[in-house]
Design a protein around this motif. Structure first.
Motif, short mmCIF file in Angstrom:
data_model
loop_
_atom_site.label_atom_id
_atom_site.label_comp_id
_atom_site.label_asym_id
_atom_site.label_seq_id
_atom_site.Cartn_x
_atom_site.Cartn_y
_atom_site.Cartn_z
N VAL A 116 49.12 49.98 34.91
CA VAL A 116 48.74 51.24 35.56
C VAL A 116 47.84 50.92 36.76
N PRO A 117 48.30 51.25 37.98
CA PRO A 117 47.49 50.91 39.15
C PRO A 117 46.19 51.71 39.22
N LEU A 118 45.22 51.15 39.88
CA LEU A 118 43.96 51.85 40.14
C LEU A 118 44.09 52.64 41.44
N ASN B 146 49.39 40.11 47.32
CA ASN B 146 48.25 39.44 46.66
C ASN B 146 48.03 39.93 45.23
N ILE B 147 49.12 40.03 44.50
CA ILE B 147 49.04 40.46 43.09
C ILE B 147 48.77 39.22 42.24
N THR B 148 47.73 39.31 41.40
CA THR B 148 47.37 38.18 40.54
C THR B 148 47.94 38.41 39.14
N LEU B 149 48.62 37.40 38.62
CA LEU B 149 49.18 37.53 37.28
C LEU B 149 48.26 36.91 36.24
N ILE C 69 49.18 42.36 35.27
CA ILE C 69 48.63 42.37 36.63
C ILE C 69 47.12 42.56 36.58
N LYS C 70 46.41 41.57 37.08
CA LYS C 70 44.93 41.58 37.02
C LYS C 70 44.33 42.79 37.73
N LYS D 125 42.38 47.84 28.66
CA LYS D 125 41.93 47.90 30.06
C LYS D 125 41.66 46.49 30.51
N GLN D 126 42.08 46.16 31.72
CA GLN D 126 41.84 44.81 32.25
C GLN D 126 40.36 44.60 32.55
N SER D 127 39.71 45.69 33.02
CA SER D 127 38.33 45.52 33.48
C SER D 127 37.35 45.70 32.33
#
Ligand SMILES: Cc1cc2nc3c(=O)[nH]c(=O)nc-3n(C[C@H](O)[C@H](O)[C@H](O)COP(=O)(O)O)c2cc1C
Length: 169
Positions: free
Chosen positions: A77-79, A104-107, A118-119, A167-169
Motif C-alpha cells: 500500500v503506497p504512502l 528507486n523502489i527498494t525491495l 516494497i520498503k 506496517k513497514q515503518s
C-alpha cells in the motif's frame, strides 16, 4: 483461530481507499527476479476459513507470468506522495523497463513468502496463491464485456491466502 490472530482487517479501510486511488502495488517473483504493477481492483475477505486477498490480473500483464511461475505475491500500500510511482507502475511494462530502478523502489525480503516487499510502502500483505480462476465471458452480464474487455484479455482472479499483514515503518 488463524483468521483472528492475523488481524487482517486492521488496515482494511486504508487499503481499500488507497486501492481506489492511487492504486496498490502488486509484486510477484523471488529475490532474483520480480516485477511490480499497479492494481485498482481486488477484494479482501474470508474464504475456506482463511483470510484472502483476491487480485484481478489480465493475462497480458508481465506480472501475470510471475504470479503463475511463483504462486506468491505481495500487495504493497503506497504512502501519500507515491502517486507518481503508482501511475508509472500502472502505465509501463516490466518487459520494457526496470520499474524498481527507474523509481528507486527498494525491495525487502518477505517474512512469510519468498516474494519481496516494497520498503517505501506503508502496509504490506504477503500472500500465497491457493486458487485461480479466469473470468468466464458467458457468465458476465452483457454490458461488462464491451466496456471492460473490448480486446478480450479477461482477468485471472488470483485468490491469495494472506500469510502476513504488517506496517513497514
Ligand atoms: C490505477 C491503476 C489501476 C490498475 N489496476 C489494474 C488491475 O487491477 N488489474 C490489471 O490487470 N491491470 C491494472 N492496471 C494496469 C497495469 O498496472 C499496467 O498495465 C501495468 O503497466 C502492467 O505492468 P506489467 O506489464 O509490468 O505487469 C492498473 C493501472 C492503473 C494506473
Amino acid at each position: 483461530m488463524e483468521v483472528k490472530n492475523l488481524n487482517f482487517t486492521h488496515y482494511l479501510r486504508k487499503t481499500l481507499e488507497m486501492m481506489d486511488d492511487p492504486g496498490l502495488l502488486l509484486l510477484s517473483g523471488n529475490a532474483n527476479e520480480s516485477n511490480v504493477m499497479t492494481i485498482g481492483w481486488g477484494t479482501i475477505g474470508i474464504i475456506w476459513g482463511k483470510p484472502i486477498f483476491c487480485v484481478l490480473v489480465r493475462p497480458s500483464r508481465y506480472t501475470d507470468s510471475f504470479i503463475k511461475k511463483y504462486n506468491e505475491f505481495t500487495v504493497n500500500v503506497p504512502l501519500p506522495g507515491m502517486e507518481k510511482i503508482a501511475l508509472y507502475c500502472g502505465t509501463v511494462s516490466g518487459r520494457n523497463y526496470n520499474k524498481f530502478k527507474e523509481k528507486n523502489i527498494t525491495l525487502l525480503p518477505g517474512k512469510k513468502v519468498k516474494c519481496p516487499t516494497i520498503k517505501e510502502c506503508d502496509i504490506v500483505y504477503e500472500c500465497r496463491v491457493i486458487h485461480k480462476n479466469s473470468i468466464v465471458p458467458a457468465d458476465l452480464i452483457p454490458e461488462i464485456s464491451p466496456k471492460y474487455y473490448p480486446k478480450g484479455d479477461y482477468h485471472t482472479v488470483y485468490f491469495g491466502e494472506i500469510l502476513a499483514v504488517y506496517k513497514q515503518s
